[in-house]
Design a protein around this motif. Sequence first.
Motif, PDB file in Angstrom:
ATOM      1  N   UNK A 145       0.609  -1.219   0.039  1.00 16.02           N
ATOM      2  CA  UNK A 145       0.753   0.105   0.286  1.00 16.02           C
ATOM      3  C   UNK A 145       0.864   1.199  -0.057  1.00 16.02           C
ATOM      4  N   UNK A 146       1.921   0.806   0.893  1.00 16.20           N
ATOM      5  CA  UNK A 146       3.044   2.698   0.608  1.00 16.20           C
ATOM      6  C   UNK A 146       3.619   2.907  -0.769  1.00 16.20           C
ATOM      7  N   UNK A 147       4.448   1.804  -0.727  1.00 15.68           N
ATOM      8  CA  UNK A 147       4.908   1.842  -2.611  1.00 15.68           C
ATOM      9  C   UNK A 147       3.706   2.029  -3.855  1.00 15.68           C
ATOM     10  N   UNK A 148       2.746   1.542  -3.463  1.00 18.12           N
ATOM     11  CA  UNK A 148       1.429   2.453  -4.681  1.00 18.12           C
ATOM     12  C   UNK A 148       1.063   3.495  -4.183  1.00 18.12           C
ATOM     13  N   UNK A 149       0.790   4.692  -2.728  1.00 14.11           N
ATOM     14  CA  UNK A 149       1.049   5.760  -2.387  1.00 14.11           C
ATOM     15  C   UNK A 149       1.962   6.474  -3.351  1.00 14.11           C
ATOM     16  N   UNK A 150       2.807   6.033  -3.432  1.00 18.30           N
ATOM     17  CA  UNK A 150       3.830   6.946  -3.629  1.00 18.30           C
ATOM     18  C   UNK A 150       4.351   7.017  -5.204  1.00 18.30           C
ATOM     19  N   UNK A 154       4.352  10.842  -6.721  1.00 17.17           N
ATOM     20  CA  UNK A 154       4.595  10.707  -8.206  1.00 17.17           C
ATOM     21  C   UNK A 154       4.089  11.197  -9.662  1.00 17.17           C
ATOM     22  N   UNK A 155       3.399   9.747 -10.264  1.00 14.39           N
ATOM     23  CA  UNK A 155       3.125  10.170 -11.363  1.00 14.39           C
ATOM     24  C   UNK A 155       1.556  10.314 -11.243  1.00 14.39           C
ATOM     25  N   UNK A 156       1.133  10.441 -10.030  1.00 15.80           N
ATOM     26  CA  UNK A 156      -0.415  10.814  -9.945  1.00 15.80           C
ATOM     27  C   UNK A 156      -0.281  12.323 -10.303  1.00 15.80           C
ATOM     28  N   UNK A 157       0.412  13.356  -9.077  1.00 19.96           N
ATOM     29  CA  UNK A 157      -0.661  13.903  -8.337  1.00 19.96           C
ATOM     30  C   UNK A 157       0.515  15.139  -8.301  1.00 19.96           C
ATOM     31  N   UNK A 158       1.943  15.497  -8.552  1.00 17.13           N
ATOM     32  CA  UNK A 158       2.938  15.525  -9.529  1.00 17.13           C
ATOM     33  C   UNK A 158       3.700  15.609 -10.958  1.00 17.13           C
ATOM     34  N   UNK A 159       3.801  15.219 -11.195  1.00 12.04           N
ATOM     35  CA  UNK A 159       3.809  14.566 -12.999  1.00 12.04           C
ATOM     36  C   UNK A 159       2.655  14.523 -13.197  1.00 12.04           C
ATOM     37  N   UNK A 160       1.766  14.446 -12.998  1.00 12.69           N
ATOM     38  CA  UNK A 160       0.687  14.448 -13.750  1.00 12.69           C
ATOM     39  C   UNK A 160       0.259  13.615 -14.858  1.00 12.69           C
ATOM     40  N   UNK A 161       1.097  12.790 -14.773  1.00 13.27           N
ATOM     41  CA  UNK A 161       1.087  11.297 -16.031  1.00 13.27           C
ATOM     42  C   UNK A 161       0.012  10.247 -16.027  1.00 13.27           C
ATOM     43  N   UNK A 162       0.064  10.331 -15.096  1.00  9.06           N
ATOM     44  CA  UNK A 162      -0.644   9.132 -15.188  1.00  9.06           C
ATOM     45  C   UNK A 162      -2.364   8.849 -13.915  1.00  9.06           C
ATOM     46  N   UNK A 163      -3.150   8.411 -14.156  1.00  7.92           N
ATOM     47  CA  UNK A 163      -4.089   9.044 -13.622  1.00  7.92           C
ATOM     48  C   UNK A 163      -4.703   8.286 -12.620  1.00  7.92           C
TER      49      UNK A 163
END
Length: 317
Positions: A145-150, A154-163
């Motif tokens: 769950x921690x790895x998934x949230x990281x 990164x990719x969903x919030x900061x970079x916004x490249x993946x849903x």
Amino acid sequence: MAKYILKRILQAIPLLLIISIICFALIQMAPYNAVDAMTTPKMPQETINLIKAKYGFDKPAYVQYFLWLKGMLTGQFGYSIVTHESISNDLSARLPATMVLVFPAYLISLAISIVLGLIAGSNKNKLVDKIIDGFCSISIATPTFWFAMILIFIFGYKLSILPILGMNTIGVEGSISDFLLHYIMPCFVLVIAYTPELVRYVRSSTIGQTSEGYVMVQNAFGASKSEILFKHICKNVLLPIITKIGMALPMLVTGAMITETVFGWPGVGPYFVTAVRGLDYPVVMAILVLSSSMVIIGNLLSDILYSIVDPRIKEME
């Protein structure tokens, strides 16, 4: 072969029956029951009795069990106490989503683990083996769950490249590209979660095979290390992997529970978690029995497949 398969099936039937009894008994012994989820302390006893009668909770435990078992055998898992929807319909709608996520992820991790395990096992205690073992140790120690949230951060919030959530974007259902974008992060999390155990399993098998006589014969004939590894050792290493493939069958039901819940994937995982929180015991029992049955069926398939690829198994029975 038919006699061996029939023997294994007959051995599995009592185990499935015992599993159903244990699951039902555990639910019956729980400190809270389904009636508690539908009543309040101020509710009149007459109303509580009507609720018990409606769902069959006023009958003796053994009668409830046989009625429930009859429904399970006919594919009728009953109805959710919370949503009042058919559990069979809910599972038939959610199981494909779980299978689409788990099955490819497991195959990918299996392919990666075979290569990494062979390389690590053939280079025991060398630098490449220590690097691969370090990766496995870190992966095992990292909570899913921690790895998934990281990844989400990164990719969903900061970079916004993946849903971040779901299986498809609302309004664009049916788009393959949109599905793949949603698929990348949960699939990657599962691959990282499944791979370490498989790598170590292949590594240990490879180490055992490298000391066999046929390896020394191939060395004497001048065969290259890669040829021996991937042409000869690999064949013998893959035999025990069949057992792991069979035992992976239960993961098609509950193997991605945490990952599905974190990513909002519409599979069995969130359905089971919601049922536990809402004391929706008919749903909990259905999924417990289904996943437990998959363990028995997976064992059965492993035995059958192993007897096909290695006829000596049948001769020893």
